[in-house]
Design a protein around this motif. Structure first.
Motif, PDB file in Angstrom:
ATOM      1  N   ASP A  75     -10.680  -0.853  11.714  1.00  0.00           N
ATOM      2  CA  ASP A  75     -12.032  -0.287  11.655  1.00  0.00           C
ATOM      3  C   ASP A  75     -12.460  -0.259  10.194  1.00  0.00           C
ATOM      4  O   ASP A  75     -12.168   0.680   9.463  1.00  0.00           O
ATOM      5  CB  ASP A  75     -12.041   1.120  12.255  1.00  0.00           C
ATOM      6  CG  ASP A  75     -13.450   1.695  12.357  1.00  0.00           C
ATOM      7  OD1 ASP A  75     -14.411   0.949  12.082  1.00  0.00           O
ATOM      8  OD2 ASP A  75     -13.583   2.894  12.706  1.00  0.00           O
ATOM      9  N   GLY A  76     -13.166  -1.328   9.775  1.00  0.00           N
ATOM     10  CA  GLY A  76     -13.492  -1.456   8.349  1.00  0.00           C
ATOM     11  C   GLY A  76     -12.221  -1.701   7.571  1.00  0.00           C
ATOM     12  O   GLY A  76     -11.478  -2.643   7.838  1.00  0.00           O
ATOM     13  N   ASP A  77     -11.949  -0.827   6.599  1.00  0.00           N
ATOM     14  CA  ASP A  77     -10.700  -0.954   5.851  1.00  0.00           C
ATOM     15  C   ASP A  77      -9.635   0.006   6.365  1.00  0.00           C
ATOM     16  O   ASP A  77      -8.547   0.109   5.779  1.00  0.00           O
ATOM     17  CB  ASP A  77     -10.945  -0.739   4.352  1.00  0.00           C
ATOM     18  CG  ASP A  77     -11.404   0.684   4.038  1.00  0.00           C
ATOM     19  OD1 ASP A  77     -11.735   1.427   4.989  1.00  0.00           O
ATOM     20  OD2 ASP A  77     -11.442   1.040   2.841  1.00  0.00           O
ATOM     21  N   TYR A 117       0.860  -1.190   0.000  1.00  0.00           N
ATOM     22  CA  TYR A 117       0.000   0.000   0.000  1.00  0.00           C
ATOM     23  C   TYR A 117       0.893   1.235   0.000  1.00  0.00           C
ATOM     24  O   TYR A 117       1.861   1.333   0.777  1.00  0.00           O
ATOM     25  CB  TYR A 117      -0.903  -0.004   1.240  1.00  0.00           C
ATOM     26  CG  TYR A 117      -1.832  -1.193   1.269  1.00  0.00           C
ATOM     27  CD1 TYR A 117      -3.095  -1.130   0.703  1.00  0.00           C
ATOM     28  CD2 TYR A 117      -1.435  -2.399   1.856  1.00  0.00           C
ATOM     29  CE1 TYR A 117      -3.950  -2.245   0.714  1.00  0.00           C
ATOM     30  CE2 TYR A 117      -2.281  -3.508   1.873  1.00  0.00           C
ATOM     31  CZ  TYR A 117      -3.527  -3.414   1.296  1.00  0.00           C
ATOM     32  OH  TYR A 117      -4.361  -4.507   1.298  1.00  0.00           O
ATOM     33  N   ASP A 118       0.597   2.155  -0.892  1.00  0.00           N
ATOM     34  CA  ASP A 118       1.497   3.299  -1.082  1.00  0.00           C
ATOM     35  C   ASP A 118       0.885   4.620  -0.638  1.00  0.00           C
ATOM     36  O   ASP A 118       1.248   5.683  -1.143  1.00  0.00           O
ATOM     37  CB  ASP A 118       1.936   3.398  -2.551  1.00  0.00           C
ATOM     38  CG  ASP A 118       0.760   3.541  -3.493  1.00  0.00           C
ATOM     39  OD1 ASP A 118      -0.382   3.649  -3.004  1.00  0.00           O
ATOM     40  OD2 ASP A 118       0.990   3.540  -4.718  1.00  0.00           O
ATOM     41  N   ALA A 147       4.093  -5.113   9.867  1.00  0.00           N
ATOM     42  CA  ALA A 147       4.169  -4.420   8.571  1.00  0.00           C
ATOM     43  C   ALA A 147       5.526  -3.744   8.443  1.00  0.00           C
ATOM     44  O   ALA A 147       6.120  -3.315   9.438  1.00  0.00           O
ATOM     45  CB  ALA A 147       3.053  -3.394   8.453  1.00  0.00           C
ATOM     46  N   ARG A 148       5.998  -3.649   7.202  1.00  0.00           N
ATOM     47  CA  ARG A 148       7.259  -2.962   6.918  1.00  0.00           C
ATOM     48  C   ARG A 148       6.959  -1.670   6.174  1.00  0.00           C
ATOM     49  O   ARG A 148       6.179  -1.659   5.224  1.00  0.00           O
ATOM     50  CB  ARG A 148       8.168  -3.846   6.071  1.00  0.00           C
ATOM     51  CG  ARG A 148       9.574  -3.242   5.838  1.00  0.00           C
ATOM     52  CD  ARG A 148      10.427  -4.077   4.902  1.00  0.00           C
ATOM     53  NE  ARG A 148       9.928  -4.033   3.536  1.00  0.00           N
ATOM     54  CZ  ARG A 148       9.465  -5.086   2.867  1.00  0.00           C
ATOM     55  NH1 ARG A 148       9.440  -6.272   3.451  1.00  0.00           N
ATOM     56  NH2 ARG A 148       9.036  -4.971   1.626  1.00  0.00           N
ATOM     57  N   ILE A 149       7.567  -0.593   6.637  1.00  0.00           N
ATOM     58  CA  ILE A 149       7.401   0.707   5.967  1.00  0.00           C
ATOM     59  C   ILE A 149       8.694   1.031   5.235  1.00  0.00           C
ATOM     60  O   ILE A 149       9.767   1.108   5.850  1.00  0.00           O
ATOM     61  CB  ILE A 149       7.072   1.822   6.986  1.00  0.00           C
ATOM     62  CG1 ILE A 149       5.852   1.423   7.833  1.00  0.00           C
ATOM     63  CG2 ILE A 149       6.822   3.139   6.280  1.00  0.00           C
ATOM     64  CD1 ILE A 149       5.601   2.339   9.008  1.00  0.00           C
ATOM     65  N   ALA A 179      -6.478  -0.739   4.116  1.00  0.00           N
ATOM     66  CA  ALA A 179      -5.989  -2.049   3.672  1.00  0.00           C
ATOM     67  C   ALA A 179      -7.036  -3.116   3.970  1.00  0.00           C
ATOM     68  O   ALA A 179      -7.958  -2.904   4.765  1.00  0.00           O
ATOM     69  CB  ALA A 179      -4.673  -2.383   4.374  1.00  0.00           C
ATOM     70  N   LYS A 180      -6.893  -4.251   3.313  1.00  0.00           N
ATOM     71  CA  LYS A 180      -7.809  -5.382   3.496  1.00  0.00           C
ATOM     72  C   LYS A 180      -7.032  -6.640   3.837  1.00  0.00           C
ATOM     73  O   LYS A 180      -5.840  -6.762   3.530  1.00  0.00           O
ATOM     74  CB  LYS A 180      -8.636  -5.607   2.225  1.00  0.00           C
ATOM     75  CG  LYS A 180      -9.570  -4.446   1.870  1.00  0.00           C
ATOM     76  CD  LYS A 180     -10.347  -4.757   0.590  1.00  0.00           C
ATOM     77  CE  LYS A 180     -11.295  -3.614   0.227  1.00  0.00           C
ATOM     78  NZ  LYS A 180     -12.055  -3.915  -1.018  1.00  0.00           N
TER      79      LYS A 180
END
Length: 438
Positions: A47-49, A5-6, A29-31, A20-21
């Motif tokens: 919370d949702g996506d 995700y960008d 996660a890696r940033i 995100a899904k």
């Protein structure tokens, strides 16, 4: 295949948000930063996506266009013999200048040990500290805090216990440590010659709050693996108030509704999930947990010590540089006193505490100018000896030496019939030269 995700659409403190899904709570996660660095975060809320992540390092340098990749696994530590003698930060990275830790990758923050393999605690952990060994025995696999206030020598007490213990492995989890405290733990392990069986996970006061939360999880995950490998492990955590304050700081940043004095409603569960790692494993090793809880304003009703008291099996109350006999309690001591220790242990300890309580009343009468009886004078002499021989944290006696010294102290101040101990025990253990003189 990992999805990248960008777009980071919100940043606040050490928290970032992405859309995100198909991610899970606690997922790592890696940033990927624009300057080529990689930093890590874990999923804190979904919370949702909209996914909220807590970053393990300072968020300085992160931009909204940096890429976030979810790794489909939890935060992990490393387990192996190479851990021994090492110092690591809250992310599990070495801070002692040594090589990277090589070993088995282990998930942190997992459920406590399978209850079917737990056994009833019945082995004493010797500390050579009379106020613990004689009056409030520490039992293998016990979970017990030291209640105190800032400024008391609680870290010195932890170091003393670490030096005296016969545990195979000592794991120290430091949270919110000053540099002086951090260095003191290192110097103590080196001087005591216990560095080769000690592992340190350290969060310093200047490090991000999220690393503080990770320290006990890393320490306890490693402890579980050592215990499964038939090691008796002593875990020392200081200070759980810093841990709880870090949880509070993150909860406020997330706009959570506070429960009590600003702490989240999950505080009890957050503390219990760590303390419940204490265990004695059938056919394997054990984990004994001693923590420090500094009480703001010396208030035992504060949410942190209040919740802790419901979880743990007693407490050591450190006050005025001494372990207070009236504020301290070990709920497991009856599992060992008189069973794995000497027959006179329980009667002697009870008599000494009872007489010390009476001596406090004699001191009050003295301070108010009342005329003192001969009994009062005996009690005052006894209280002086008791505080210097038993409550002084500098003394170093085995349990048997402390019990013998207890009998000598009683004999120096009282007649055998005045102490209220069974006659058969008095006949056996009362110092013979004192008996002749009396």
């Amino acid at each position: 295949m990992k999805t990248v995700y960008d777009r980071i659409h919100d940043m606040r403190g050490n928290l970032i948000k992405v859309r995100a899904k198909d991610v899970g709570l606690g997922e790592l996660a890696r940033i990927d930063l624009s300057d080529g660095r990689n930093i890590y975060a874990s999923v804190l809320r979904i919370d949702g996506d909209e996914v909220t992540l807590q970053v393990f390092q300072n968020t300085r340098g992160i931009s909204t266009g940096d890429k976030v990749t979810f790794l489909s696994r939890q935060m992990q530590g490393t387990y192996g013999k190479s851990l021994l003698g090492r110092r690591l930060k809250g992310t599990g990275e070495p801070i002692d200048g040594g090589p990277s830790i090589v070993g088995e990758k282990i998930d942190i923050g997992q459920p406590s040990f399978n209850p079917t393999r737990r056994i009833v605690p019945k082995e004493m952990v010797r500390t050579n500290i009379p106020m613990i060994d004689v009056f409030n025995c520490l039992v293998k696999s016990q979970k017990i805090p030291i209640f105190s206030i800032p400024g008391e020598p609680y870290n010195n007490l932890l170091m003393r216990i670490a030096n005296q213990t016969d545990a195979d492995v000592v794991i120290i989890g430091g949270m919110g440590l000053t540099f002086a405290d951090y260095q003191a733990f290192i110097d103590n392990a080196e001087q005591a010659g216990s560095l080769n069986k000690t592992v340190m996970f350290v969060h310093r006061a200047v490090d991000p709050a999220v690393e503080c939360i990770l320290v006990p999880d890393l320490a306890l995950a490693a402890a579980e693996k050592f215990a499964i490998d038939d090691k008796n492990v002593l875990v020392l955590l200081t200070d759980m108030t810093a841990f709880a304050d870090s949880i509070k700081e993150i909860a406020i940043t997330m706009d959570q509704v506070p429960s009590n004095r600003g702490y989240p409603g999950s505080l009890y569960s957050d503390l219990a999930s760590r303390y419940e790692k204490a265990v004695s494993i059938d056919g394997s090793g054990s984990i004994t947990i001693i923590t420090v809880t500094t009480m703001p304003g010396n208030d035992v009703t504060h949410p942190i010590p209040d919740n802790t008291g419901y979880i743990t099996e007693g407490q050591f109350y450190l006050h005025g540089g001494r372990i207070d006999p009236f504020g301290s309690l070990s709920r497991l001591k009856q599992n060992v006193i008189g069973k794995t220790t000497r027959e006179d242990h329980g009667d002697l300890a009870n008599a000494m505490i009872r007489l010390y309580a009476e001596s406090k009343k004699a001191r009050e009468r003295q301070s108010m100018g009342f005329k003192l009886s001969k009994w009062d004078e005996k009690l005052l002499a006894y209280s002086y000896l008791f505080e210097n021989r038993m409550m002084n944290l500098e003394v170093n006696y085995t349990l048997e030496e402390a019990l013998d010294l207890g009998w000598e102290t009683l004999a120096e101040c009282f007649d055998p019939k005045e102490v209220g101990i069974k006659e058969k025990l008095v006949e056996k253990y009362w110092p013979k030269e004192k008996a002749l003189n009396s």
